[in-house]
Design a protein around this motif. Sequence first.
Motif, PDB file in Angstrom:
ATOM      1  N   ARG A 347      11.038 -10.455  18.848  1.00 12.75           N
ATOM      2  CA  ARG A 347      11.811  -9.780  19.976  1.00 12.75           C
ATOM      3  C   ARG A 347      11.041  -9.148  21.275  1.00 12.75           C
ATOM      4  N   PRO A 348      11.282  -9.485  22.550  1.00 15.07           N
ATOM      5  CA  PRO A 348      10.501  -8.970  23.442  1.00 15.07           C
ATOM      6  C   PRO A 348      10.351  -7.136  23.471  1.00 15.07           C
ATOM      7  N   SER A 349       9.469  -6.692  23.845  1.00 17.03           N
ATOM      8  CA  SER A 349       9.346  -5.356  24.079  1.00 17.03           C
ATOM      9  C   SER A 349       9.535  -4.980  25.432  1.00 17.03           C
ATOM     10  N   LYS A 350      10.518  -4.414  25.714  1.00 18.57           N
ATOM     11  CA  LYS A 350      10.943  -4.286  27.135  1.00 18.57           C
ATOM     12  C   LYS A 350      10.552  -2.916  27.937  1.00 18.57           C
ATOM     13  N   ASP A 391       9.770  -7.805  29.160  1.00 16.15           N
ATOM     14  CA  ASP A 391       8.430  -7.682  28.311  1.00 16.15           C
ATOM     15  C   ASP A 391       7.254  -8.110  29.257  1.00 16.15           C
ATOM     16  N   GLN A 394       4.608 -10.930  28.132  1.00 14.25           N
ATOM     17  CA  GLN A 394       5.161 -11.989  27.904  1.00 14.25           C
ATOM     18  C   GLN A 394       5.520 -12.612  29.433  1.00 14.25           C
ATOM     19  N   ILE A 472      10.402 -17.727  26.652  1.00 15.35           N
ATOM     20  CA  ILE A 472      10.131 -16.358  27.122  1.00 15.35           C
ATOM     21  C   ILE A 472      11.180 -16.016  28.119  1.00 15.35           C
ATOM     22  N   GLU A 475      14.554 -15.311  26.519  1.00 12.67           N
ATOM     23  CA  GLU A 475      14.294 -14.129  25.605  1.00 12.67           C
ATOM     24  C   GLU A 475      14.581 -12.832  26.688  1.00 12.67           C
ATOM     25  N   ASN A 476      14.179 -13.105  27.918  1.00 13.07           N
ATOM     26  CA  ASN A 476      14.165 -11.949  28.853  1.00 13.07           C
ATOM     27  C   ASN A 476      15.415 -12.161  29.854  1.00 13.07           C
TER      28      ASN A 476
END
Length: 511
Positions: A347-350, A391, A394, A472, A475-476
């Motif tokens: 999971r992206p870390s935002k 993220d 990313q 990517i 995901e974002n």
Amino acid sequence: MSDCNLYQDKDADWRLRVFDALSFPTLILKPDRTILAANAKFYERNQTWAGEIIGRTCEEIFPHARSMQKPSCRGPECPLHRVLRHGNTQSVVHKVLDHDGEEVWEERVFSPIFGDRGEVKYVIESLRDITKVKNLEKKYSDVRQLIDKVVQSSVSGILAADRKGEIILMNKAAEELFGYTVHDANLINIEDFYPPGVAREIMRKLRDENIGEKGKLPSTQVNIITKTGEEIPVEMTAAIIYEGGKEAATAAIFNDLREKQLVQKKLEEAESQLFQSEKLASLGRLSAGVAHEINNPLTSILLYGNLMKEKLASDHPLASNLNYILEDAERCKEIVKNLLAYSRQTRPSKDVFFLNNLVGESLRLIRDQKLFMNVKIVKELDDCQIMINADKNQLCQVLINLIINAFDAMEGSGTLTLKTYRDRGAGRAYIEVTDTGGGIPQENLSKVFDPFFTTKEVGKGTGLGLSMAYGIMEENHGRISIKETGPQGTTILLELPEEPAGNEYHFMAIG
Ligand SMILES: Nc1ncnc2c1ncn2[C@@H]1O[C@H](COP(=O)(O)OP(=O)(O)OP(=O)(O)O)[C@@H](O)[C@H]1O
Ligand SMILES: [Mg+2]
């Protein structure tokens, strides 16, 4: 001759018979408004007799109680007065109650009877029941008003033009569509509403019996031209209006197609994106499996190969062969690493950060500074600080991939433009990466986001950069697309949701 002479005259006999034979109730009045004679129809309709009528004024015998409107017997409004003054026929229309108490419309026509010197000697007043005509008039006007309302409230633009092409009807929706008011439209011809030649073509089709019914054009797509000169696609149906078999006018109904076409385009885009996402997801799973399987034997090859290299004298005849094996095994390791990165499901870390900072940071992170040598870098960054919640690592990876692709496309010299902007209304932020390279050929456009699609020579590209970028961005909650490409260069567009301004405290806390 006294007034009674009218009756004493021996020639008057047949005139009196004619007077009695008139089918309308009729009176003969003297200039002083008194009644000199009434015909049989008058007595019959009013159920009265001469003794009650002769010598009295019309005001007395038509009590105002019967009239449903204000009396107009006095002054210049009185029609008798006007006949005496102007010497010609005058009339009034009243709504009155008849003997049964029913409302009727009555027209009273006053005509002069001239004396020898040309003076108005008598006035003949005939009373006509025009209730049927009035009711028909009312029905006609009600229907007209209803049609007007239907036409005006229609969401479709409605236009009608006469045979010369002059506008005779334009509803509100047509005013909005064409940008003209009905008054402006009076000054221009129907032909000006279409690109040159189109109005004539429409008329030709309307008259052609092989296209729909004669005088009718089934739904057709055409372009119209608005007051500002803009061309708008519309769906149109048209008809010729005939009167007595001859063409009298044409009418057309228009529906703006812009919104429909936009929805259609978005739907097609969404479908192709869904297809692309599904394809990438299944390829991702496949790549992850292959990468895991290859990773272990590859680690052994590298481990034992390096052990052999340490033991082998550098001038040993097999040393160079071993070096080739190790170099290629290193390249495989790099590919496997990329594959695993591509297929990883983390999971992206935002974080909340400024979009412009992302651009600067990505440029700094490019290790191979040789690439920059003959390339001019132009930064067109939005003056406002656009905030993003995504993220950052990313997104840096995506931007670096795009910048390297751009450098590769320019083969060492050209201009790289990095642009940021936003659409505040839509809450979207954008980065564009533009190069002056040779562009992506049409036949490759649908493949560039596929994993392992590359046009670069072996060892230079794995074909994973754009497919990783695609994953990517998804995901974002963003998107990547090819905005433009051609022999002059390529623009890749990144789109992300903008972080609303109220969330700055979070940014401050982490910044
Ligand atoms: N800016 C560009 N101009 C022209 N062609 C491009 C551009 N960006 C990508 N391409 C084409 O798309 C292909 C796929 O790009 P992608 O980044 O996925 O892989 P790659 O650059 O070939 O390899 P990798 O990124 O894995 O090193 C490229 O090989 C190239 O043909
Ligand atoms: Mg690439």
